[in-house]
Design a protein around this motif. Structure first.
Motif, PDB file in Angstrom:
ATOM      1  N   LEU A   9      66.335   3.887 120.778  1.00  0.00           N
ATOM      2  CA  LEU A   9      65.594   4.422 121.928  1.00  0.00           C
ATOM      3  C   LEU A   9      66.354   4.120 123.222  1.00  0.00           C
ATOM      4  O   LEU A   9      66.502   4.973 124.088  1.00  0.00           O
ATOM      5  CB  LEU A   9      64.187   3.816 121.952  1.00  0.00           C
ATOM      6  N   ASN A  10      66.780   2.902 123.343  1.00  0.00           N
ATOM      7  CA  ASN A  10      67.680   2.441 124.412  1.00  0.00           C
ATOM      8  C   ASN A  10      67.086   2.394 125.815  1.00  0.00           C
ATOM      9  O   ASN A  10      67.459   1.536 126.614  1.00  0.00           O
ATOM     10  CB  ASN A  10      68.971   3.275 124.477  1.00  0.00           C
ATOM     11  N   TRP A  50      61.566   3.632 112.917  1.00  0.00           N
ATOM     12  CA  TRP A  50      61.200   2.780 114.038  1.00  0.00           C
ATOM     13  C   TRP A  50      62.224   2.977 115.154  1.00  0.00           C
ATOM     14  O   TRP A  50      63.331   3.453 114.921  1.00  0.00           O
ATOM     15  CB  TRP A  50      61.159   1.305 113.617  1.00  0.00           C
ATOM     16  N   PHE A  51      61.815   2.651 116.343  1.00  0.00           N
ATOM     17  CA  PHE A  51      62.743   2.650 117.472  1.00  0.00           C
ATOM     18  C   PHE A  51      63.371   1.269 117.600  1.00  0.00           C
ATOM     19  O   PHE A  51      62.745   0.257 117.256  1.00  0.00           O
ATOM     20  CB  PHE A  51      62.006   2.940 118.775  1.00  0.00           C
ATOM     21  N   SER A  52      64.579   1.231 118.174  1.00  0.00           N
ATOM     22  CA  SER A  52      65.162  -0.061 118.514  1.00  0.00           C
ATOM     23  C   SER A  52      65.672  -0.029 119.950  1.00  0.00           C
ATOM     24  O   SER A  52      66.062   1.026 120.468  1.00  0.00           O
ATOM     25  CB  SER A  52      66.294  -0.426 117.556  1.00  0.00           C
ATOM     26  N   GLU A  92      61.446  -3.284 131.037  1.00  0.00           N
ATOM     27  CA  GLU A  92      61.932  -2.079 130.353  1.00  0.00           C
ATOM     28  C   GLU A  92      61.548  -2.108 128.862  1.00  0.00           C
ATOM     29  O   GLU A  92      61.195  -1.070 128.291  1.00  0.00           O
ATOM     30  CB  GLU A  92      63.452  -1.977 130.558  1.00  0.00           C
ATOM     31  N   VAL A  93      61.593  -3.281 128.254  1.00  0.00           N
ATOM     32  CA  VAL A  93      61.152  -3.401 126.860  1.00  0.00           C
ATOM     33  C   VAL A  93      59.674  -3.013 126.747  1.00  0.00           C
ATOM     34  O   VAL A  93      59.276  -2.279 125.830  1.00  0.00           O
ATOM     35  CB  VAL A  93      61.386  -4.823 126.309  1.00  0.00           C
ATOM     36  N   ALA A  94      58.876  -3.464 127.706  1.00  0.00           N
ATOM     37  CA  ALA A  94      57.441  -3.130 127.687  1.00  0.00           C
ATOM     38  C   ALA A  94      57.237  -1.622 127.834  1.00  0.00           C
ATOM     39  O   ALA A  94      56.387  -1.025 127.150  1.00  0.00           O
ATOM     40  CB  ALA A  94      56.722  -3.881 128.807  1.00  0.00           C
ATOM     41  N   ALA A  95      58.025  -0.991 128.707  1.00  0.00           N
ATOM     42  CA  ALA A  95      57.916   0.465 128.893  1.00  0.00           C
ATOM     43  C   ALA A  95      58.333   1.188 127.611  1.00  0.00           C
ATOM     44  O   ALA A  95      57.725   2.200 127.224  1.00  0.00           O
ATOM     45  CB  ALA A  95      58.780   0.906 130.072  1.00  0.00           C
ATOM     46  N   CYS A  96      59.359   0.672 126.944  1.00  0.00           N
ATOM     47  CA  CYS A  96      59.802   1.268 125.667  1.00  0.00           C
ATOM     48  C   CYS A  96      58.720   1.094 124.599  1.00  0.00           C
ATOM     49  O   CYS A  96      58.515   1.980 123.764  1.00  0.00           O
ATOM     50  CB  CYS A  96      61.116   0.634 125.209  1.00  0.00           C
ATOM     51  N   ARG A  97      58.026  -0.036 124.660  1.00  0.00           N
ATOM     52  CA  ARG A  97      56.949  -0.273 123.694  1.00  0.00           C
ATOM     53  C   ARG A  97      55.835   0.761 123.889  1.00  0.00           C
ATOM     54  O   ARG A  97      55.243   1.246 122.920  1.00  0.00           O
ATOM     55  CB  ARG A  97      56.407  -1.704 123.839  1.00  0.00           C
ATOM     56  N   ASN A  98      55.567   1.114 125.129  1.00  0.00           N
ATOM     57  CA  ASN A  98      54.558   2.141 125.405  1.00  0.00           C
ATOM     58  C   ASN A  98      54.964   3.487 124.798  1.00  0.00           C
ATOM     59  O   ASN A  98      54.124   4.212 124.254  1.00  0.00           O
ATOM     60  CB  ASN A  98      54.358   2.299 126.921  1.00  0.00           C
ATOM     61  N   ALA A 115      53.090   5.528 121.872  1.00  0.00           N
ATOM     62  CA  ALA A 115      52.671   6.923 122.062  1.00  0.00           C
ATOM     63  C   ALA A 115      53.166   7.796 120.903  1.00  0.00           C
ATOM     64  O   ALA A 115      52.464   8.703 120.439  1.00  0.00           O
ATOM     65  CB  ALA A 115      53.193   7.454 123.395  1.00  0.00           C
ATOM     66  N   VAL A 116      54.386   7.523 120.424  1.00  0.00           N
ATOM     67  CA  VAL A 116      54.921   8.277 119.283  1.00  0.00           C
ATOM     68  C   VAL A 116      54.227   7.837 117.995  1.00  0.00           C
ATOM     69  O   VAL A 116      54.060   8.629 117.067  1.00  0.00           O
ATOM     70  CB  VAL A 116      56.462   8.101 119.188  1.00  0.00           C
ATOM     71  N   GLY A 117      53.829   6.563 117.967  1.00  0.00           N
ATOM     72  CA  GLY A 117      53.131   6.051 116.784  1.00  0.00           C
ATOM     73  C   GLY A 117      54.052   5.439 115.744  1.00  0.00           C
ATOM     74  O   GLY A 117      53.756   5.473 114.544  1.00  0.00           O
ATOM     75  N   ILE A 118      55.194   4.904 116.209  1.00  0.00           N
ATOM     76  CA  ILE A 118      56.092   4.178 115.291  1.00  0.00           C
ATOM     77  C   ILE A 118      56.417   2.823 115.928  1.00  0.00           C
ATOM     78  O   ILE A 118      56.261   2.648 117.140  1.00  0.00           O
ATOM     79  CB  ILE A 118      57.389   4.983 114.977  1.00  0.00           C
ATOM     80  N   PRO A 119      56.880   1.848 115.131  1.00  0.00           N
ATOM     81  CA  PRO A 119      57.144   0.516 115.691  1.00  0.00           C
ATOM     82  C   PRO A 119      58.368   0.498 116.612  1.00  0.00           C
ATOM     83  O   PRO A 119      59.218   1.385 116.553  1.00  0.00           O
ATOM     84  CB  PRO A 119      57.419  -0.354 114.458  1.00  0.00           C
TER      85      PRO A 119
END
Ligand code: SF4
Length: 196
Positions: free
Chosen positions: A124-125, A162-164, A173-179, A183-187
């Motif tokens: 995801l980056n 999953w995203f990494s 930024e990690v928290a924003a990526c977690r959102n 939203a996509v529904g994957i870890p």
């Protein structure tokens, strides 16, 4: 001799191509000839499925990972064939991808991955297209949005994906990526930065 398969820990990694649709600022390839002691620039061309399976041998590993110095989905057909070989040897398969595979191949490739890949790690980056462009410098203008669409397509196929992100992007930024992952529904998996 080019390196088609290399070992790290209990896993075997497959180096199918040096082509990539990103030019990430943090890429382990940048300015390097080797990774973990392996020469991963393919000087004699990209390997065939037969060359890869010959290098894999009896698949003496926990997992076979498509990774290397490039984006594996450029070699979708070869990857699919090698997955069949790995499964015939009773081992698991994983793809580490930038998520551009559908863009690269000009069609939604997620249905073709079902039954072939046991895990898909999508980088995801970054949490938005602007940051993604600055960090990954993609060849495709819509790369960020299309990477998200690829993730949703994999999810819809029931693929284990999953995203990494790397931890150095900072907590906010990690928290924003977690959102985004939610939203996509994957870890989302946060991994340590590999020093380039
Ligand atoms: S997507 Fe991977 S191989 Fe391609 S430039 Fe980025 S880190 Fe390197």
């Amino acid at each position: 001799m080019d390196t088609y398969v290399y070992r790290i820990g209990n896993n075997l990694y497959v180096n199918l191509t040096n082509r990539c649709s990103n030019r990430c600022t943090f890429c382990v390839r940048n300015g390097k000839e080797t990774f973990e002691g392996y020469a991963l620039w393919l000087k004699g061309g990209e390997p065939t499925a037969a060359q890869v399976t010959a290098a894999l041998g009896e698949c003496d590993c926990d997992e076979v990972v498509f990774c290397g110095f490039g984006e594996p989905t450029y070699r979708l057909d070869v990857m699919s064939e090698v997955c069949g070989y790995v499964h015939a040897h009773g081992k698991r398969t994983r793809l580490n991808t930038n998520g551009h595979g559908s863009l690269i191949n000009g069609r939604n490739i997620a249905p073709e991955l079902a039954g072939k890949l046991d895990g898909i790690n999508i980088s995801l980056n970054a949490s938005d297209a602007r940051r993604y462009k600055a960090l990954c410098r993609p060849l495709y203008p819509a790369a960020f949005e299309e990477m998200l669409a690829f993730a949703r397509a994999c999810r819809d196929q029931g693929l284990n994906c999953w995203f990494s992100v790397v931890d150095c992007i900072g907590e906010e930024e990690v928290a924003a990526c977690r959102n985004i992952a939610d939203a996509v529904g994957i870890p989302l998996r946060v991994r340590p930065m590999i020093e380039a």
